[in-house]
Design an enzyme around this catalytic site. Structure first.
Site, PDB file in Angstrom:
ATOM      1  N   PHE A  15     -13.047   2.964 -14.204  1.00 36.05           N
ATOM      2  CA  PHE A  15     -12.271   2.154 -13.259  1.00 36.05           C
ATOM      3  C   PHE A  15     -13.016   1.981 -11.938  1.00 36.05           C
ATOM      4  O   PHE A  15     -13.001   0.899 -11.347  1.00 36.05           O
ATOM      5  CB  PHE A  15     -10.904   2.796 -13.011  1.00 36.05           C
ATOM      6  CG  PHE A  15      -9.965   2.591 -14.152  1.00 36.05           C
ATOM      7  CD1 PHE A  15      -9.292   1.390 -14.279  1.00 36.05           C
ATOM      8  CD2 PHE A  15      -9.764   3.565 -15.111  1.00 36.05           C
ATOM      9  CE1 PHE A  15      -8.431   1.169 -15.329  1.00 36.05           C
ATOM     10  CE2 PHE A  15      -8.905   3.364 -16.169  1.00 36.05           C
ATOM     11  CZ  PHE A  15      -8.235   2.166 -16.286  1.00 36.05           C
ATOM     12  N   GLU A 171       3.214  12.246 -22.397  1.00 39.89           N
ATOM     13  CA  GLU A 171       3.039  11.042 -23.225  1.00 39.89           C
ATOM     14  C   GLU A 171       2.702  11.417 -24.664  1.00 39.89           C
ATOM     15  O   GLU A 171       3.263  10.867 -25.612  1.00 39.89           O
ATOM     16  CB  GLU A 171       1.892  10.188 -22.660  1.00 39.89           C
ATOM     17  CG  GLU A 171       2.271   9.419 -21.413  1.00 39.89           C
ATOM     18  CD  GLU A 171       1.077   8.828 -20.678  1.00 39.89           C
ATOM     19  OE1 GLU A 171       1.294   8.168 -19.659  1.00 39.89           O
ATOM     20  OE2 GLU A 171      -0.076   9.029 -21.108  1.00 39.89           O
ATOM     21  N   ASP A 301     -12.487   9.931  -9.904  1.00 38.42           N
ATOM     22  CA  ASP A 301     -12.182  11.318 -10.269  1.00 38.42           C
ATOM     23  C   ASP A 301     -13.251  12.315  -9.828  1.00 38.42           C
ATOM     24  O   ASP A 301     -13.052  13.518  -9.893  1.00 38.42           O
ATOM     25  CB  ASP A 301     -12.009  11.433 -11.800  1.00 38.42           C
ATOM     26  CG  ASP A 301     -10.696  10.831 -12.262  1.00 38.42           C
ATOM     27  OD1 ASP A 301      -9.964  10.281 -11.425  1.00 38.42           O
ATOM     28  OD2 ASP A 301     -10.399  10.919 -13.475  1.00 38.42           O
TER      29      ASP A 301
HETATM   30  C1  LIG Z   1      -5.637  10.514 -21.375  1.00 34.18           C
HETATM   31  C2  LIG Z   1      -5.618   9.988 -19.964  1.00 34.18           C
HETATM   32  C3  LIG Z   1      -4.525   9.270 -19.515  1.00 34.18           C
HETATM   33  C4  LIG Z   1      -4.486   8.766 -18.213  1.00 34.18           C
HETATM   34  N1  LIG Z   1      -3.400   8.048 -17.809  1.00 34.18           N
HETATM   35  C5  LIG Z   1      -3.407   7.491 -16.581  1.00 34.18           C
HETATM   36  C6  LIG Z   1      -2.323   6.652 -16.174  1.00 34.18           C
HETATM   37  O1  LIG Z   1      -1.359   6.459 -16.920  1.00 34.18           O
HETATM   38  N2  LIG Z   1      -2.386   6.071 -14.951  1.00 34.18           N
HETATM   39  C7  LIG Z   1      -3.451   6.274 -14.100  1.00 34.18           C
HETATM   40  O2  LIG Z   1      -3.483   5.709 -13.018  1.00 34.18           O
HETATM   41  N3  LIG Z   1      -4.466   7.072 -14.453  1.00 34.18           N
HETATM   42  C8  LIG Z   1      -4.483   7.676 -15.665  1.00 34.18           C
HETATM   43  N4  LIG Z   1      -5.538   8.482 -16.040  1.00 34.18           N
HETATM   44  C9  LIG Z   1      -6.585   8.794 -15.055  1.00 34.18           C
HETATM   45  C10 LIG Z   1      -7.560   7.637 -14.916  1.00 34.18           C
HETATM   46  O3  LIG Z   1      -7.989   7.214 -16.184  1.00 34.18           O
HETATM   47  C11 LIG Z   1      -8.736   8.119 -14.078  1.00 34.18           C
HETATM   48  O4  LIG Z   1      -8.254   8.502 -12.808  1.00 34.18           O
HETATM   49  C12 LIG Z   1      -9.770   7.017 -13.919  1.00 34.18           C
HETATM   50  O5  LIG Z   1     -10.316   6.690 -15.167  1.00 34.18           O
HETATM   51  C13 LIG Z   1     -10.886   7.481 -12.976  1.00 34.18           C
HETATM   52  O6  LIG Z   1     -11.853   6.477 -12.887  1.00 34.18           O
HETATM   53  P1  LIG Z   1     -13.387   6.862 -12.681  1.00 34.18           P
HETATM   54  O7  LIG Z   1     -14.111   5.575 -12.507  1.00 34.18           O
HETATM   55  O8  LIG Z   1     -13.498   7.899 -11.634  1.00 34.18           O
HETATM   56  O9  LIG Z   1     -13.820   7.585 -14.042  1.00 34.18           O
HETATM   57  P2  LIG Z   1     -13.736   7.081 -15.532  1.00 34.18           P
HETATM   58  O10 LIG Z   1     -12.818   5.941 -15.683  1.00 34.18           O
HETATM   59  O11 LIG Z   1     -13.485   8.314 -16.340  1.00 34.18           O
HETATM   60  O12 LIG Z   1     -15.211   6.549 -15.831  1.00 34.18           O
HETATM   61  C14 LIG Z   1     -16.335   7.363 -15.865  1.00 34.18           C
HETATM   62  C15 LIG Z   1     -17.432   6.623 -16.626  1.00 34.18           C
HETATM   63  O13 LIG Z   1     -18.634   7.387 -16.494  1.00 34.18           O
HETATM   64  C16 LIG Z   1     -19.290   7.423 -17.742  1.00 34.18           C
HETATM   65  N5  LIG Z   1     -20.121   8.632 -17.763  1.00 34.18           N
HETATM   66  C17 LIG Z   1     -19.703   9.910 -17.641  1.00 34.18           C
HETATM   67  N6  LIG Z   1     -20.758  10.758 -17.673  1.00 34.18           N
HETATM   68  C18 LIG Z   1     -21.852   9.990 -17.837  1.00 34.18           C
HETATM   69  C19 LIG Z   1     -23.249  10.272 -17.916  1.00 34.18           C
HETATM   70  N7  LIG Z   1     -23.733  11.511 -17.855  1.00 34.18           N
HETATM   71  N8  LIG Z   1     -24.103   9.239 -18.067  1.00 34.18           N
HETATM   72  C20 LIG Z   1     -23.650   7.962 -18.106  1.00 34.18           C
HETATM   73  N9  LIG Z   1     -22.345   7.639 -18.032  1.00 34.18           N
HETATM   74  C21 LIG Z   1     -21.459   8.635 -17.889  1.00 34.18           C
HETATM   75  C22 LIG Z   1     -18.170   7.437 -18.755  1.00 34.18           C
HETATM   76  O14 LIG Z   1     -18.617   6.964 -20.022  1.00 34.18           O
HETATM   77  C23 LIG Z   1     -17.135   6.507 -18.113  1.00 34.18           C
HETATM   78  O15 LIG Z   1     -17.300   5.170 -18.523  1.00 34.18           O
HETATM   79  C24 LIG Z   1      -5.593   9.007 -17.342  1.00 34.18           C
HETATM   80  C25 LIG Z   1      -6.696   9.727 -17.792  1.00 34.18           C
HETATM   81  C26 LIG Z   1      -6.716  10.210 -19.098  1.00 34.18           C
HETATM   82  C27 LIG Z   1      -7.923  10.980 -19.588  1.00 34.18           C
END
Ligand SMILES: Cc1cc2nc3c(=O)[nH]c(=O)nc-3n(C[C@H](O)[C@H](O)[C@H](O)COP(=O)(O)OP(=O)(O)OC[C@H]3O[C@@H](n4cnc5c(N)ncnc54)[C@H](O)[C@@H]3O)c2cc1C
Length: 424
Positions: A15, A171, A301
């Site tokens: 995200f 959920e 996150d």
């Molecule tokens: C099961 C579940 C249900 C959820 N439900 C909700 C909800 O209902 N509402 C809500 O608001 N939030 C929800 N969340 C939380 C939300 O998904 C996260 O807060 C959000 O995805 C955080 O975004 P981000 O960009 O920080 O990380 P992420 O979306 O996790 O993206 C991280 C990206 O980094 C990539 N990555 C990781 N390590 C590496 C590496 N070493 N090399 C290359 N790429 C890498 C991954 O492939 C991924 O694409 C949920 C989370 C989970 C797990």
């Protein structure tokens, strides 16, 4: 010598990283986005893949196709293995690249609170592979129960334990109860899936602790109405093959144990040499940059930052997207004004929180308003459809939900990988 155009490296296309690339708008700057997967995953609907409500492609979309209209963004499939902040380089499995700005958006991973050995018995839910593995195990368990000759064996196969009473645990438990009681119930002849036991274990005094006590109580009632055994103030002592040992001395035998209790930041934060919180998140400055490294930002996150209310900004997708937009604007302005623009602090706007429990069952808080049941469930459906990426996915998910609502059936119940077709 001609000066190269500025280079922004974005790590992670979740995200945060994806929103950054969609928002960032500076004509001459090159943006390189790395992810170890080729798809952006809509994690909020993962539990529906794990419980056979949706199939994998309906909640994921190729990153390259989402960003195909962004001329300055190059998408590369590679795993990040480290960053050297002093040298301004990122190490990938196959190469090393230098940056002018770095945006860390690698998200989090499942944490077993110092017990990594539990993972093999109680998988977590973070990726499409996790979700499909859980779905396979649950569906297979009912097949085994149908084959079992002895009732004790059947009970074990027909018990599902979900550890963790946060939104994901709630959920999952609700969806498992619905799967067994309404979907699988008619399909078996020797067992009665409606008698399956779904146990949700929460160490704290109430489920959904981030909601008010009133909404927590409502969520617990709605879970119980679906047939979930809710065990609050219950601590897990250990998890082994087919069993969960509780601190009280009780043992629950279950062939399906799902871990929904802990999340911590990407393990790569440990290698950055900066201050972290207990969950491994980077303690960023108010503008989301790393202290001492104004050219490096952590969002989503991976980042620990306090909101206006003095509470940590939660690890949810709207927070990750808002952080991404903040950093995109900040870098754009800095590039336009040769580094002379001010850096305002990040301000999180909480537009609401919701959690779904099952058919017509959910809880929601929007501003001062709290509601539950059918209206909260409708709000949850609408919000998730709006934010799901891709028109095709929106239509497919809407059709699946309408089909499931009207027929009490779920389409994604195929178990793959069972027979070796090369053998007779
Ligand atoms: C099961 C579940 C249900 C959820 N439900 C909700 C909800 O209902 N509402 C809500 O608001 N939030 C929800 N969340 C939380 C939300 O998904 C996260 O807060 C959000 O995805 C955080 O975004 P981000 O960009 O920080 O990380 P992420 O979306 O996790 O993206 C991280 C990206 O980094 C990539 N990555 C990781 N390590 C590496 C590496 N070493 N090399 C290359 N790429 C890498 C991954 O492939 C991924 O694409 C949920 C989370 C989970 C797990």
């Amino acid at each position: 010598m001609e000066k190269m155009n500025p280079h922004v490296i974005v790590l992670g296309a979740g995200f945060g990283g994806l929103t950054f690339c969609q928002t960032f708008n500076h004509r001459v700057t090159r943006v390189t986005l790395f992810d170890r997967q080729n798809h952006h995953l809509f994690q909020p609907l993962l539990y529906q893949v794990a419980t056979a409500g949706l199939s994998a492609p309906e909640i994921a979309q190729p990153i390259r196709s989402i960003l195909s209209d962004q001329p300055n963004v190059t998408v590369l499939l590679d795993r990040v293995v480290g960053c050297d902040l002093a040298e301004r380089t990122v190490r990938l499995e196959d190469s090393t690249l230098t940056y002018d700005y770095l945006v860390l958006a690698l998200g989090g991973h499942t944490s077993y609170f110092g017990h990594p050995e539990w993972e093999q018995f109680a998988p977590g839910l973070k990726s499409l592979d996790d979700a499909m593995g859980i779905r396979r195990r649950i569906l297979l368990a009912f097949e085994k129960a149908e084959n079992a000759n002895h009732p004790a064996g059947q009970d074990r196969w027909m018990t599902i334990v979900v550890v963790g009473g946060g939104p994901t645990g709630v959920e999952l438990a609700g969806a498992c109860a619905e799967l067994t009681r309404t979907v699988l119930q008619k399909d078996f002849k020797r067992i009665d899936p409606s008698q399956a036991r779904v146990v949700m274990i929460e160490a704290g005094p109430r489920v959904l602790a981030q909601f008010s006590p009133k909404l927590s109580a409502s969520a617990e009632r709605q879970l119980k109405a679906l047939g979930v055994e809710v065990r609050t103030a219950t601590k897990v002592k250990s998890i082994g093959p087919g069993r969960v040992d509780l601190e009280s001395g009780e043992v629950i035998f279950a062939e399906n144990i799902i871990w929904a209790a802990g999340v911590s930041a990407s393990p790569l934060t440990q290698k950055l040499g900066v201050e972290l919180d207990r969950a491994g998140r980077v303690k960023v400055s108010p503008d989301l940059s790393l202290p001492g490294h104004p050219e490096v930002f952590a969002i989503g996150d991976m980042a620990f930052v306090l909101g206006e209310d003095g509470q940590p900004v939660p690890g949810v997708s709207p927070a990750a997207m808002q952080m991404a937009r903040h950093v995109a604007r900040l870098i754009e302005n800095e590039l336009l004004l040769n580094g002379k623009s001010p850096r305002p602090p990040f301000q999180y706007r909480n537009k609401g929180t919701m959690a779904t429990i099952g058919r017509s069952a959910a809880v929601a808080k929007m501003g001062r308003f709290e509601f539950s049941g059918f209206p909260a469930w409708l709000a949850w459906l609408g919000v998730h459809l709006i934010f799901l990426i891709g028109f095709r996915n929106k239509v497919a998910v809407l059709l699946q939900w309408a089909y499931a609502y009207c027929t009490y059936k779920r389409g994604a119940r195929i178990i793959t990988g069972l027979a070796d077709n090369s053998k007779p």
